[in-house]
Scaffold this active site. Structure first.
Site, short mmCIF file in Angstrom:
data_model
loop_
_atom_site.label_atom_id
_atom_site.label_comp_id
_atom_site.label_asym_id
_atom_site.label_seq_id
_atom_site.Cartn_x
_atom_site.Cartn_y
_atom_site.Cartn_z
N ARG A 1 40.81 35.26 42.27
CA ARG A 1 41.22 36.66 42.18
C ARG A 1 40.11 37.57 42.72
O ARG A 1 38.93 37.29 42.56
CB ARG A 1 41.52 37.03 40.72
CG ARG A 1 42.82 36.47 40.19
CD ARG A 1 43.12 36.91 38.77
NE ARG A 1 42.15 36.37 37.84
CZ ARG A 1 41.11 37.02 37.35
NH1 ARG A 1 40.90 38.28 37.67
NH2 ARG A 1 40.27 36.45 36.53
N TYR B 1 46.24 33.37 47.18
CA TYR B 1 45.76 32.55 46.07
C TYR B 1 46.14 33.09 44.69
O TYR B 1 45.96 34.27 44.40
CB TYR B 1 44.24 32.42 46.13
CG TYR B 1 43.74 31.20 45.39
CD1 TYR B 1 43.71 29.96 46.02
CD2 TYR B 1 43.34 31.26 44.07
CE1 TYR B 1 43.29 28.83 45.35
CE2 TYR B 1 42.91 30.13 43.39
CZ TYR B 1 42.88 28.91 44.04
OH TYR B 1 42.47 27.79 43.38
N LYS C 1 49.40 37.63 36.66
CA LYS C 1 48.49 38.67 36.21
C LYS C 1 49.00 40.07 36.54
O LYS C 1 48.86 41.00 35.74
CB LYS C 1 47.09 38.44 36.80
CG LYS C 1 46.46 37.13 36.33
CD LYS C 1 46.34 37.11 34.86
CE LYS C 1 46.19 35.81 34.13
NZ LYS C 1 45.31 34.77 34.47
N HIS D 1 46.24 38.31 27.32
CA HIS D 1 45.74 37.12 28.03
C HIS D 1 45.42 36.05 26.99
O HIS D 1 44.25 35.83 26.66
CB HIS D 1 44.49 37.54 28.81
CG HIS D 1 44.02 36.54 29.82
ND1 HIS D 1 42.74 36.57 30.33
CD2 HIS D 1 44.64 35.53 30.45
CE1 HIS D 1 42.60 35.60 31.22
NE2 HIS D 1 43.73 34.95 31.31
N SER E 1 39.10 34.27 31.67
CA SER E 1 39.46 33.24 32.64
C SER E 1 38.42 32.14 32.67
O SER E 1 37.21 32.40 32.67
CB SER E 1 39.60 33.86 34.03
OG SER E 1 40.58 34.86 34.00
N CYS F 1 37.62 30.02 30.32
CA CYS F 1 36.84 29.90 29.09
C CYS F 1 37.55 29.10 28.01
O CYS F 1 37.20 29.19 26.83
CB CYS F 1 36.46 31.28 28.55
SG CYS F 1 35.25 32.10 29.60
N ASP G 1 48.24 30.87 28.75
CA ASP G 1 47.56 31.94 29.49
C ASP G 1 48.01 33.36 29.13
O ASP G 1 47.19 34.25 29.05
CB ASP G 1 47.74 31.73 31.00
CG ASP G 1 46.74 32.52 31.83
OD1 ASP G 1 45.54 32.47 31.51
OD2 ASP G 1 47.16 33.20 32.79
N ARG H 1 42.95 24.45 41.17
CA ARG H 1 43.98 24.61 40.14
C ARG H 1 45.10 23.59 40.26
O ARG H 1 45.45 23.18 41.37
CB ARG H 1 44.59 26.02 40.25
CG ARG H 1 43.60 27.17 40.05
CD ARG H 1 43.52 27.58 38.62
NE ARG H 1 42.45 28.56 38.36
CZ ARG H 1 42.36 29.24 37.22
NH1 ARG H 1 43.24 29.08 36.27
NH2 ARG H 1 41.36 30.08 37.02
N1 LIG Z 1 31.71 23.18 26.20
C1 LIG Z 1 33.01 23.41 26.15
N2 LIG Z 1 33.68 23.65 27.31
C2 LIG Z 1 34.99 23.91 27.26
C3 LIG Z 1 35.70 23.91 26.01
N3 LIG Z 1 37.00 24.19 26.27
C4 LIG Z 1 37.10 24.35 27.61
N4 LIG Z 1 35.90 24.17 28.23
C5 LIG Z 1 35.63 24.25 29.68
O1 LIG Z 1 35.98 25.53 30.15
C6 LIG Z 1 36.53 25.46 31.47
C7 LIG Z 1 37.81 26.24 31.57
O2 LIG Z 1 38.72 25.85 30.59
P1 LIG Z 1 40.26 26.24 30.65
O3 LIG Z 1 40.88 25.73 29.39
O4 LIG Z 1 40.85 25.80 31.91
O5 LIG Z 1 40.16 27.84 30.69
P2 LIG Z 1 41.30 28.97 30.74
O6 LIG Z 1 40.85 30.02 29.77
O7 LIG Z 1 42.63 28.38 30.52
O8 LIG Z 1 41.17 29.53 32.23
P3 LIG Z 1 42.18 30.44 33.15
O9 LIG Z 1 43.29 29.57 33.58
O10 LIG Z 1 41.30 30.88 34.27
O11 LIG Z 1 42.64 31.63 32.35
C8 LIG Z 1 36.71 23.99 31.78
O12 LIG Z 1 35.71 23.60 32.69
C9 LIG Z 1 36.53 23.29 30.46
O13 LIG Z 1 35.93 22.04 30.62
C10 LIG Z 1 34.97 23.65 24.80
O14 LIG Z 1 35.49 23.63 23.68
N5 LIG Z 1 33.63 23.41 24.94
O1 LIG Z 2 45.19 34.46 37.77
C1 LIG Z 2 44.58 33.48 38.26
O2 LIG Z 2 44.29 33.38 39.46
C2 LIG Z 2 44.21 32.35 37.38
C3 LIG Z 2 44.06 32.73 35.99
O3 LIG Z 2 44.81 32.31 35.12
C4 LIG Z 2 42.98 33.66 35.64
O4 LIG Z 2 42.15 33.96 36.50
O5 LIG Z 2 42.96 34.13 34.49
MN LIG Z 3 44.15 32.98 32.87
#
Ligand SMILES: Nc1nc2c(ncn2[C@@H]2O[C@H](COP(=O)(O)OP(=O)(O)OP(=O)(O)O)[C@@H](O)[C@H]2O)c(=O)[nH]1
Ligand SMILES: O=C([O-])CC(=O)C(=O)O
Ligand SMILES: [Mn+2]
Length: 616
Positions: free
Chosen positions: A86, A226, A235, A255, A277, A279, A302, A395
């Site tokens: 983004r 993308y 979003k 979110h 994002s 996290c 999400d 992704r």
């Molecule tokens: N150390 C640690 N890392 C974590 C944990 N949960 C997730 N991660 C890491 O955080 C990163 C992103 O995790 P996602 O669950 O894909 O994050 P998201 O919030 O869904 O991301 P978006 O799709 O961008 O909104 C990955 O590299 C995971 O390995 C945790 O409990 N501990």
């Molecule tokens: O919107 C995107 O490109 C992917 C996503 O979930 C975020 O960044 O929170």
């Molecule tokens: Mn997201």
């Protein structure tokens, strides 16, 4: 049936359209006139259409068909290296008044932006097909279904939107039947083709615009193909435009993931979590609890829409139909539920690496690294290569109904009652593993001051701590102070004793050696257990200056391999760290001007007082 109309002079767009909706016909005719595509294709969302589009995308080199049996009916795509996330610096909220966009958004005067857009969209679809995608965010049978129509010149976007949202004929029928409002959303990769000009696999443009007109509920996106820049239901609609609808209609567009957790006693709880994002939302949404007797099911990873229910409760739905999940770090040992959903196929992988047997791979997928790959840039890759094989923001795009642990309530048009909200960020210091707020407004303070290190999900430097209110910093479609005020006000829509409890969590705190103090991932179920026990009033907590935290004994660490020192580091509330945090929060709040709610200012005073007393 899908209908395609060739755009010759005098072409009859309306006569060949599968709808009689005049507003929609006018929208399509206007955009066709402006962007001058070669053809118009009304998307029906069928299997047959999908096959045809993906065949064409393979032919064009945009998609690579995966031949490994581990990834049935799936494809890999590789973006232009300049189009991988983004683009927050090119994202605009064009409200009539600058004040209404607030300090967290880029603003441009609407008529000026419209003029700019008329310029860049002029002829931008030349030589391409213009696809018209009717879609609905949330359920078609919802009380007030939220429709949209995305016009795009990217077949990759059509194939991805088919996974991420409910699209096609049924949706269009319902729009017609109800005479319903829809959000017009225009997308172009911004790469017109001259006659005979050879296309590239990932057309895009250096100049990018991701524009929202909140008052008229319009979206215009130019130059990127993308993720959140291009799949406009996600979003742009379900957060930025929907947050404005929610403000006007008395609900919340957030979110957040939604998780259903069932205790050994068989009682279920619905917990949502707002993390910025990359996290950990997808990971928590698909958790396999390590604690005996506890089970988890998912409703979403999400985006969450929170609406007042009929019995004084808040109800939540996930408006999406798929995952657009971060691939790196998703593996059989960290997120088996995601891997099982992916293994059922029907997925599109973007910017992952290709394996020699026609599959995809990314860092963290398997414990062992393949000997040879073709990386996301198309280069040969071996374990000695310096750069990662998959882009950090690579992704997977996978239908949510392929999840074994999907809660059946996902399909309920009016959702489920929300019991708790978690706010979480990526902080190396200061923020303990879990803190319970004293009440709703204190919980809003947690959200208002949420902070996190930046990630690869957006362009720009990675690892810098920034404030990210409710994990919505790049997604609030209006003034951030008004948004917090709306959170304060909306509690009036529910009965006080039915308001969700609010918690602050941090899985990412470091220990004295620089490693993670808390093992995270599946072990976060131990934190969820404490959350549930706090809802039930059965778990011990200690009052700290920042809220209630678990006593070390209250957190169930049975069978967990963690040292006492690490547990202490994960849970501690350090007066010195919080004195520094307070200064940073004060600077942050100063940016809101006078739109910050009084109750949140009062929470800051209260925190200051409590920290002072504790360090005195
Ligand atoms: N150390 C640690 N890392 C974590 C944990 N949960 C997730 N991660 C890491 O955080 C990163 C992103 O995790 P996602 O669950 O894909 O994050 P998201 O919030 O869904 O991301 P978006 O799709 O961008 O909104 C990955 O590299 C995971 O390995 C945790 O409990 N501990
Ligand atoms: O919107 C995107 O490109 C992917 C996503 O979930 C975020 O960044 O929170
Ligand atoms: Mn997201």
């Amino acid at each position: 049936m899908a209908t395609t109309v060739a755009m010759e002079p005098g072409a009859d767009i309306a006569g060949n359209a599968p709808t009689k909706n005049e507003r929609l016909l006018r929208f399509v005719a206007e955009i066709a006139e402006l962007t001058t595509p070669e053809k118009i294709h009304w998307v029906d969302g069928s299997e047959e259409e999908h096959r045809q589009l993906t065949d064409e995308l393979v032919e064009a080199g945009t998609l690579t068909r995966l031949t490994s049996p581990d990834f049935p009916n799936s494809f890999a795509a590789f973006s232009d290296p300049a189009d991988v996330a983004r683009v927050e610096s090119r994202t605009f909220i064009c409200s009539e008044q600058e004040r209404d966009a607030g300090f967290t958004n880029n603003w441009c005067e609407p008529s000026e932006m419209r003029e700019t857009l008329q310029g860049v969209f002029d002829g931008c679809m030349r030589g391409r097909t213009m696809y018209v995608i009717p879609f609905v965010m949330g359920h078609l049978d919802a009380e007030d279904p939220k429709f949209g129509v995305e016009i795009t010149d990217s077949a990759y976007v059509v194939a991805s939107m088919r996974i991420m949202a409910r699209i096609g004929t049924d949706v269009l029928k319902k729009i017609d039947e109800l005479g319903a409002f829809f959000v017009p959303a225009v997308h172009s990769v911004g790469a017109p083709l001259a006659p005979g000009q050879q296309d590239v696999p990932w057309p895009c443009n250096d100049e990018k615009y991701i524009v929202h007109f909140p008052e008229t509920r319009e979206i215009w996106s130019y130059g990127s193909g993308y993720g959140g820049n291009a799949l406009l239901g996600k979003k742009c609609y379900a957060l930025r435009i929907a947050s404005v609808m929610a403000r006007d209609e008395g609900w919340l567009a957030e979110h957040m993931l939604i998780l259903k957790l069932t205790s050994p006693q068989g009682k279920s709880y619905y917990i949502s979590g707002a993390f910025p994002s990359a996290c950990g939302k997808t990971n928590l949404a698909l958790i396999d609890p390590t604690l005996e007797g506890w089970t988890a099911e998912t409703l979403g990873d999400d985006i969450t829409w929170i609406r007042p229910g009929k019995e004084g409760e808040f109800r939540v739905v996930n408006p999406e139909a798929g995952y657009f999940g971060v691939a790196p770090g998703t593996g059989w040992h960290t997120n088996a539920n995601a891997m099982r959903a992916i293994a059922k196929g029907n997925s599109i992988f973007t910017n992952c690496a290709l394996t020699d047997d026609g599959g995809v791979w990314w860092e963290g997928m398997t414990p062992e690294t393949p000997e040879h790959l073709v990386d996301w840039r198309g280069q040969d890759w071996t374990p000695d290569s310096e750069a990662p094989a998959a882009h950090p923001n690579a992704r997977f795009c996978t239908p949510i109904d392929q999840t074994d642990m999907l809660a059946e309530e996902y399909f309920a048009p009016d959702g489920v009652k929300l019991d708790a909200i978690l706010f979480g960020g990526r902080r190396k210091t200061t923020v303990p593993l879990v803190t319970e707020s004293r009440d709703w407004n204190h919980g809003i303070f947690f959200g208002a001051t949420l902070s996190s290190a930046t990630t690869a999900a957006a362009e720009g430097a990675v690892g810098q701590v920034r404030r990210d209110p409710m994990a919505m910093l790049p997604f609030i479609g209006y003034d951030a102070g008004d948004y917090l005020n709306h959170w304060v006000r909306v509690s009036g829509e529910a009965e006080a004793d039915k308001l969700p409890k609010i918690f602050l969590v941090n899985w990412f705190r470091r220990n004295r050696d620089g490693g993670f103090a808390w093992p995270g991932f599946a072990e976060n179920s131990r934190v969820l257990k404490w959350v549930v026990e706090r809802i039930e009033g059965t778990a011990e907590a200690q009052e700290t200056p920042i809220g209630f935290t678990p006593t070390p004994e209250a957190l169930d660490t049975t069978g967990l391999d963690i040292t006492e020192a690490d547990l202490h580091d994960a849970l501690k509330v350090d007066g010195q760290e919080w004195a520094e945090e307070l200064a940073d929060i004060e600077n942050w709040f100063a940016r809101f001007g006078d739109s910050l709610p009084d109750s949140i200012v009062a929470e800051l005073d209260e925190l200051r007082r409590r920290v002072k007393t504790s360090t005195a």
